[in-house]
Design a protein around this motif. Structure first.
Motif, PDB file in Angstrom:
ATOM      1  N   THR A   9      52.400  32.325  42.297  1.00 56.37           N
ATOM      2  CA  THR A   9      51.283  32.742  41.446  1.00 56.37           C
ATOM      3  C   THR A   9      50.641  31.541  40.766  1.00 56.37           C
ATOM      4  OG1 THR A   9      52.371  34.875  41.025  1.00 56.37           O
ATOM      5  CG2 THR A   9      50.605  34.230  39.531  1.00 56.37           C
ATOM      6  N   THR A  13      46.810  30.108  41.003  1.00 58.35           N
ATOM      7  CA  THR A  13      46.027  29.913  39.780  1.00 58.35           C
ATOM      8  C   THR A  13      45.457  28.506  39.708  1.00 58.35           C
ATOM      9  OG1 THR A  13      47.465  31.496  38.626  1.00 58.35           O
ATOM     10  CG2 THR A  13      46.075  30.070  37.269  1.00 58.35           C
ATOM     11  N   GLN A  16      42.414  27.831  42.436  1.00 57.12           N
ATOM     12  CA  GLN A  16      41.422  28.893  42.603  1.00 57.12           C
ATOM     13  C   GLN A  16      40.136  28.406  43.266  1.00 57.12           C
ATOM     14  OE1 GLN A  16      40.751  31.846  39.365  1.00 57.12           O
ATOM     15  NE2 GLN A  16      42.344  30.725  38.271  1.00 57.12           N
ATOM     16  N   GLN A  43      30.603  36.766  43.519  1.00 56.13           N
ATOM     17  CA  GLN A  43      31.234  37.358  42.335  1.00 56.13           C
ATOM     18  C   GLN A  43      32.409  38.243  42.725  1.00 56.13           C
ATOM     19  OE1 GLN A  43      30.464  36.662  39.048  1.00 56.13           O
ATOM     20  NE2 GLN A  43      32.376  37.793  38.720  1.00 56.13           N
ATOM     21  N   VAL A  46      35.429  36.064  43.367  1.00 59.32           N
ATOM     22  CA  VAL A  46      35.982  35.580  42.092  1.00 59.32           C
ATOM     23  C   VAL A  46      36.782  36.682  41.410  1.00 59.32           C
ATOM     24  CG1 VAL A  46      35.406  34.776  39.760  1.00 59.32           C
ATOM     25  CG2 VAL A  46      34.187  33.841  41.744  1.00 59.32           C
ATOM     26  N   ASP A  47      36.216  37.889  41.383  1.00 62.31           N
ATOM     27  CA  ASP A  47      36.893  39.017  40.745  1.00 62.31           C
ATOM     28  C   ASP A  47      38.199  39.362  41.461  1.00 62.31           C
ATOM     29  OD1 ASP A  47      34.854  39.177  38.926  1.00 62.31           O
ATOM     30  OD2 ASP A  47      33.794  40.803  39.957  1.00 62.31           O
ATOM     31  N   ILE A  49      40.210  37.312  43.186  1.00 57.98           N
ATOM     32  CA  ILE A  49      41.221  36.302  42.858  1.00 57.98           C
ATOM     33  C   ILE A  49      41.753  36.522  41.452  1.00 57.98           C
ATOM     34  CG2 ILE A  49      41.631  33.846  42.476  1.00 57.98           C
ATOM     35  CD1 ILE A  49      41.405  34.531  45.384  1.00 57.98           C
ATOM     36  N   ARG A  50      40.856  36.848  40.531  1.00 56.03           N
ATOM     37  CA  ARG A  50      41.273  37.094  39.146  1.00 56.03           C
ATOM     38  C   ARG A  50      42.225  38.285  39.071  1.00 56.03           C
ATOM     39  NH1 ARG A  50      36.551  38.010  37.018  1.00 56.03           N
ATOM     40  NH2 ARG A  50      36.123  35.811  36.593  1.00 56.03           N
ATOM     41  N   GLN A  51      41.901  39.358  39.770  1.00 57.60           N
ATOM     42  CA  GLN A  51      42.762  40.541  39.778  1.00 57.60           C
ATOM     43  C   GLN A  51      44.081  40.264  40.501  1.00 57.60           C
ATOM     44  OE1 GLN A  51      42.136  43.077  38.013  1.00 57.60           O
ATOM     45  NE2 GLN A  51      39.980  42.725  37.549  1.00 57.60           N
ATOM     46  N   ILE A  53      45.702  37.377  40.650  1.00 55.66           N
ATOM     47  CA  ILE A  53      46.541  36.586  39.738  1.00 55.66           C
ATOM     48  C   ILE A  53      47.109  37.479  38.637  1.00 55.66           C
ATOM     49  CG2 ILE A  53      46.507  34.728  38.031  1.00 55.66           C
ATOM     50  CD1 ILE A  53      44.378  33.358  39.786  1.00 55.66           C
ATOM     51  N   SER A  54      46.279  38.368  38.110  1.00 50.17           N
ATOM     52  CA  SER A  54      46.729  39.273  37.050  1.00 50.17           C
ATOM     53  C   SER A  54      47.822  40.205  37.554  1.00 50.17           C
ATOM     54  CB  SER A  54      45.535  40.084  36.537  1.00 50.17           C
ATOM     55  OG  SER A  54      45.942  41.058  35.602  1.00 50.17           O
ATOM     56  N   TYR A  74      39.116  47.923  41.025  1.00 49.92           N
ATOM     57  CA  TYR A  74      38.198  46.960  41.645  1.00 49.92           C
ATOM     58  C   TYR A  74      37.971  47.301  43.118  1.00 49.92           C
ATOM     59  CZ  TYR A  74      36.954  42.729  44.202  1.00 49.92           C
ATOM     60  OH  TYR A  74      36.368  41.848  45.064  1.00 49.92           O
TER      61      TYR A  74
END
Length: 282
Positions: A9, A13, A16, A43, A46-47, A49-51, A53-54, A74
């Motif tokens: 993870t 991060t 990215q 976008q 990006v969203d 990858i963010r989700q 990682i979360s 998402y």
């Protein structure tokens, strides 16, 4: 499902920007996303990858768990947007699966000296992406079915317009084949307009109905009965010679139902019943 290491993870991060660049490049090479605006596609990556990682923050790869709630929402939103754009399930899932190669290269670099750990983490990440891709396919199919159902309902409403011809006189021109679903829409639409306008006469014009068989006649009778229960009278117009012969041949009972050859004749009768007389201007 294999467990994801915190190190994996952290690697995602830290890298990215590199991961996004490689993923977007692969998506461009794949093609098939011309309907999506470039800035919107960027976008969405990006969203994702963010989700991702979360969701992997606690090492969980079970996408049905609470840690993945945001990711599931998402993906549902993504699938819905793809369905509205007319894209297929392969293109929708391909967007997710395209990140596999950049992720593999990233893990290969991170675990270059640890082949056993690399194999384990590669398998874990691959299973995770597969699960996300399959979830996307399922939600896409559901979204597409909803879109198709809504379009069918809209087409039914468009094909059964209720027109006010005169005060107290409504007309429903029918075009195409009558079936149970369409009859239900017709009755609901017509009965609601009778209530809204207080009309006392409804004309059902079947000029555009290609054939009348037993099933169509039954649907017409149901509609006429419902109209009468609302306190209004009904006239069926557009009964052509061929249809009249068919009705006689089938032995259908239309007694008690007023029929006319054309919509004009039906309107003239409706006006007379309303106490109105139409005369030519001299």
């Amino acid at each position: 499902m294999a467990a994801l290491l915190q190190r994996t993870t952290d690697t995602i991060t830290r890298n990215q920007a590199e991961l996004l660049s490689s993923w977007k490049s692969d998506l461009q090479n794949l093609g098939g996303y011309h309907n999506v605006k470039p800035e919107e596609l960027a976008q969405q990556t990006v969203d994702f990858i963010r989700q991702l990682i979360s969701g992997t923050a606690d090492g969980s790869a079970d996408i049905n768990g609470p840690a993945w709630d945001s990711m599931r929402l998402y993906l549902e939103k993504l699938s819905r947007s793809r369905a509205l754009l007319g894209m297929d399930s392969q293109q929708t899932a391909g967007f997710i699966f395209a990140i596999k190669r950049p992720l593999m290269a990233l893990l290969q670099s991170e675990y270059a000296n640890e082949p056993a750990v690399f194999a384990e983490q590669l398998w874990a990440v691959s299973e995770l992406i597969d699960s996300l891709g399959l979830y996307t396919v399922r939600t896409f199919q559901k979204s597409r079915e909803e879109v198709i159902k809504r379009q069918q309902e809209e087409l039914l409403e468009l094909s059964t317009p209720v027109v006010k011809l005169w005060d107290g006189v409504l007309a429903l021109p029918m075009i195409g084949t009558l079936d149970s679903q369409r009859t239900q829409v017709v009755m609901e639409s017509l009965l609601q307009r009778i209530v809204d306008t207080g009309s006392e006469i409804a004309i059902i014009d079947i000029t555009g109905v290609p054939t009348v068989d037993t099933l169509v006649a039954q649907h017409l009778l149901k509609t006429v009965t419902a109209i009468r229960l609302m306190g209004a009278d009904c006239i069926i117009s557009g009964v052509r010679p061929q249809i009249a012969q068919t009705i006689v041949h089938l032995g259908l009972d239309l007694q008690g139902i007023v029929t006319k050859a054309s919509l004009a004749d039906a309107l003239a009768l409706a006006l007379r019943r309303s106490g109105l007389t139409v005369t030519k201007a001299v």
